[in-house]
Design a protein around this motif. Structure first.
Motif, PDB file in Angstrom:
ATOM      1  N   THR A   1       0.845  -1.195   0.000  1.00  0.00           N
ATOM      2  CA  THR A   1       0.000   0.000   0.000  1.00  0.00           C
ATOM      3  C   THR A   1       0.882   1.248   0.000  1.00  0.00           C
ATOM      4  N   LEU A   2       0.678   2.081  -0.992  1.00  0.00           N
ATOM      5  CA  LEU A   2       1.453   3.316  -1.116  1.00  0.00           C
ATOM      6  C   LEU A   2       0.860   4.410  -0.232  1.00  0.00           C
TER       7      LEU A   2
ATOM      8  N   ASP B   1      -0.430   7.170  -1.046  1.00  0.00           N
ATOM      9  CA  ASP B   1      -1.670   7.730  -1.583  1.00  0.00           C
ATOM     10  C   ASP B   1      -2.829   6.728  -1.561  1.00  0.00           C
ATOM     11  N   GLY B   2      -2.614   5.540  -0.994  1.00  0.00           N
ATOM     12  CA  GLY B   2      -3.679   4.554  -0.847  1.00  0.00           C
ATOM     13  C   GLY B   2      -3.742   3.506  -1.944  1.00  0.00           C
ATOM     14  N   ARG B   3      -2.984   3.701  -3.010  1.00  0.00           N
ATOM     15  CA  ARG B   3      -2.970   2.698  -4.079  1.00  0.00           C
ATOM     16  C   ARG B   3      -2.239   1.439  -3.607  1.00  0.00           C
ATOM     17  N   GLU B   4      -2.661   0.304  -4.146  1.00  0.00           N
ATOM     18  CA  GLU B   4      -1.995  -0.960  -3.840  1.00  0.00           C
ATOM     19  C   GLU B   4      -1.299  -1.468  -5.101  1.00  0.00           C
ATOM     20  N   ILE B   5      -0.059  -1.878  -4.934  1.00  0.00           N
ATOM     21  CA  ILE B   5       0.710  -2.421  -6.051  1.00  0.00           C
ATOM     22  C   ILE B   5       1.315  -3.751  -5.613  1.00  0.00           C
TER      23      ILE B   5
END
Length: 139
Positions: free
Chosen positions: A32-33, A35-39
Protein backbone atom coordinates in the motif's frame (compact mmCIF):
# COMPACT_ATOMS: atom_id res chain seq x y z
CA UNK A 1 18.77 -39.02 -22.06
CA UNK A 2 14.99 -39.26 -22.36
CA UNK A 3 14.76 -39.41 -18.55
CA UNK A 4 16.82 -36.24 -18.20
CA UNK A 5 14.72 -34.47 -20.82
CA UNK A 6 11.52 -35.56 -19.07
CA UNK A 7 12.85 -34.26 -15.74
CA UNK A 8 13.70 -30.93 -17.36
CA UNK A 9 10.19 -30.70 -18.80
CA UNK A 10 8.64 -31.35 -15.38
CA UNK A 11 10.95 -28.85 -13.69
CA UNK A 12 10.19 -26.23 -16.36
CA UNK A 13 6.47 -26.55 -15.72
CA UNK A 14 7.02 -26.30 -11.96
CA UNK A 15 9.29 -23.26 -12.33
CA UNK A 16 6.60 -21.54 -14.38
CA UNK A 17 3.65 -22.50 -12.13
CA UNK A 18 4.85 -22.50 -8.50
CA UNK A 19 5.53 -18.73 -8.33
CA UNK A 20 2.00 -17.97 -9.54
CA UNK A 21 0.51 -19.68 -6.49
CA UNK A 22 3.12 -18.75 -3.88
CA UNK A 23 3.68 -15.03 -4.33
CA UNK A 24 2.17 -12.45 -2.00
CA UNK A 25 -0.47 -11.35 -4.50
CA UNK A 26 -1.92 -14.88 -4.54
CA UNK A 27 -2.11 -14.69 -0.73
CA UNK A 28 -3.99 -11.38 -0.97
CA UNK A 29 -1.10 -9.21 0.17
CA UNK A 30 -0.19 -6.03 -1.68
CA UNK A 31 2.05 -3.07 -0.99
CA UNK A 32 0.00 0.00 0.00
CA UNK A 33 1.45 3.32 -1.12
CA UNK A 34 1.12 6.61 0.75
CA UNK A 35 -1.67 7.73 -1.58
CA UNK A 36 -3.68 4.55 -0.85
CA UNK A 37 -2.97 2.70 -4.08
CA UNK A 38 -1.99 -0.96 -3.84
CA UNK A 39 0.71 -2.42 -6.05
CA UNK A 40 2.25 -5.90 -6.23
CA UNK A 41 5.40 -6.58 -4.23
CA UNK A 42 8.65 -7.57 -5.90
CA UNK A 43 7.96 -11.29 -5.43
CA UNK A 44 5.14 -10.91 -7.95
CA UNK A 45 7.62 -9.69 -10.55
CA UNK A 46 10.02 -12.50 -9.70
CA UNK A 47 7.19 -14.92 -10.40
CA UNK A 48 6.48 -13.28 -13.75
CA UNK A 49 10.17 -13.44 -14.66
CA UNK A 50 10.32 -17.12 -13.72
CA UNK A 51 7.53 -17.71 -16.23
CA UNK A 52 9.96 -16.24 -18.76
CA UNK A 53 12.56 -18.81 -17.67
CA UNK A 54 10.20 -21.79 -17.49
CA UNK A 55 8.93 -21.51 -21.05
CA UNK A 56 12.36 -21.57 -22.75
CA UNK A 57 13.38 -24.38 -20.39
CA UNK A 58 10.31 -26.30 -21.51
CA UNK A 59 11.43 -25.81 -25.11
CA UNK A 60 14.92 -27.06 -24.19
CA UNK A 61 13.48 -30.17 -22.54
CA UNK A 62 11.16 -30.95 -25.44
CA UNK A 63 13.90 -30.41 -28.01
CA UNK A 64 16.28 -32.56 -25.97
CA UNK A 65 13.63 -35.30 -25.75
CA UNK A 66 13.23 -35.50 -29.52
CA UNK A 67 16.81 -34.74 -30.52
CA UNK A 68 19.00 -37.57 -31.78
CA UNK A 69 22.30 -35.77 -32.25
CA UNK A 70 24.78 -35.80 -29.37
CA UNK A 71 26.08 -32.37 -30.28
CA UNK A 72 22.57 -30.90 -30.08
CA UNK A 73 21.94 -32.51 -26.70
CA UNK A 74 25.26 -31.22 -25.41
CA UNK A 75 24.44 -27.68 -26.49
CA UNK A 76 20.90 -27.92 -25.10
CA UNK A 77 22.45 -29.04 -21.81
CA UNK A 78 24.51 -25.84 -21.73
CA UNK A 79 21.42 -23.74 -22.40
CA UNK A 80 19.55 -25.64 -19.68
CA UNK A 81 22.36 -25.04 -17.18
CA UNK A 82 22.27 -21.32 -17.99
CA UNK A 83 18.50 -21.24 -17.43
CA UNK A 84 19.03 -23.05 -14.12
CA UNK A 85 21.43 -20.31 -13.04
CA UNK A 86 18.90 -17.63 -13.99
CA UNK A 87 16.21 -19.52 -12.03
CA UNK A 88 18.37 -19.21 -8.92
CA UNK A 89 19.46 -15.61 -9.52
CA UNK A 90 15.97 -14.15 -9.97
CA UNK A 91 14.71 -14.68 -6.38
CA UNK A 92 18.12 -14.20 -4.77
CA UNK A 93 19.98 -11.40 -6.58
CA UNK A 94 18.24 -9.98 -9.64
CA UNK A 95 14.71 -9.17 -8.40
CA UNK A 96 14.32 -10.88 -5.04
CA UNK A 97 11.38 -11.66 -2.79
CA UNK A 98 9.79 -9.88 0.15
CA UNK A 99 12.06 -9.29 3.14
CA UNK A 100 9.68 -10.59 5.77
CA UNK A 101 10.27 -14.29 6.58
CA UNK A 102 6.57 -14.89 7.25
CA UNK A 103 5.58 -14.06 3.66
CA UNK A 104 4.76 -17.06 1.43
CA UNK A 105 7.22 -15.96 -1.21
CA UNK A 106 10.05 -15.99 1.30
CA UNK A 107 9.16 -19.34 2.86
CA UNK A 108 7.86 -21.28 -0.18
CA UNK A 109 8.66 -19.68 -3.52
CA UNK A 110 12.30 -18.73 -3.01
CA UNK A 111 13.50 -22.09 -1.57
CA UNK A 112 11.53 -24.02 -4.20
CA UNK A 113 13.01 -22.00 -7.06
CA UNK A 114 16.53 -22.32 -5.69
CA UNK A 115 16.15 -26.10 -5.35
CA UNK A 116 14.65 -26.45 -8.83
CA UNK A 117 17.37 -24.25 -10.30
CA UNK A 118 20.04 -26.48 -8.75
CA UNK A 119 18.30 -29.58 -10.11
CA UNK A 120 18.05 -28.04 -13.60
CA UNK A 121 21.74 -27.13 -13.52
CA UNK A 122 22.75 -30.58 -12.32
CA UNK A 123 20.68 -32.49 -14.86
CA UNK A 124 21.76 -30.21 -17.69
CA UNK A 125 25.44 -30.49 -16.82
CA UNK A 126 25.19 -34.29 -16.59
CA UNK A 127 23.61 -34.36 -20.06
CA UNK A 128 26.34 -32.08 -21.39
CA UNK A 129 29.20 -34.13 -19.92
CA UNK A 130 27.76 -37.50 -20.98
CA UNK A 131 27.21 -36.36 -24.55
CA UNK A 132 30.63 -34.74 -24.69
CA UNK A 133 32.25 -38.00 -23.50
CA UNK A 134 30.32 -40.02 -26.08
CA UNK A 135 31.52 -37.65 -28.80
CA UNK A 136 35.10 -38.08 -27.61
CA UNK A 137 34.84 -41.88 -27.63
CA UNK A 138 33.60 -41.90 -31.22
CA UNK A 139 36.27 -39.49 -32.46
Amino acid sequence: MKVAATLLIILAVLIAIIPIFSDCVSAGRMLTLADGREIPMKCHWTGRAELGVGLPLLAVGLTMFFSRRRESKRNLGLVGATLGIVTILLPTVLIGVCGSPDMPCHSIMSPALILMGILVMGISLVVTVLNWRQEQEIA
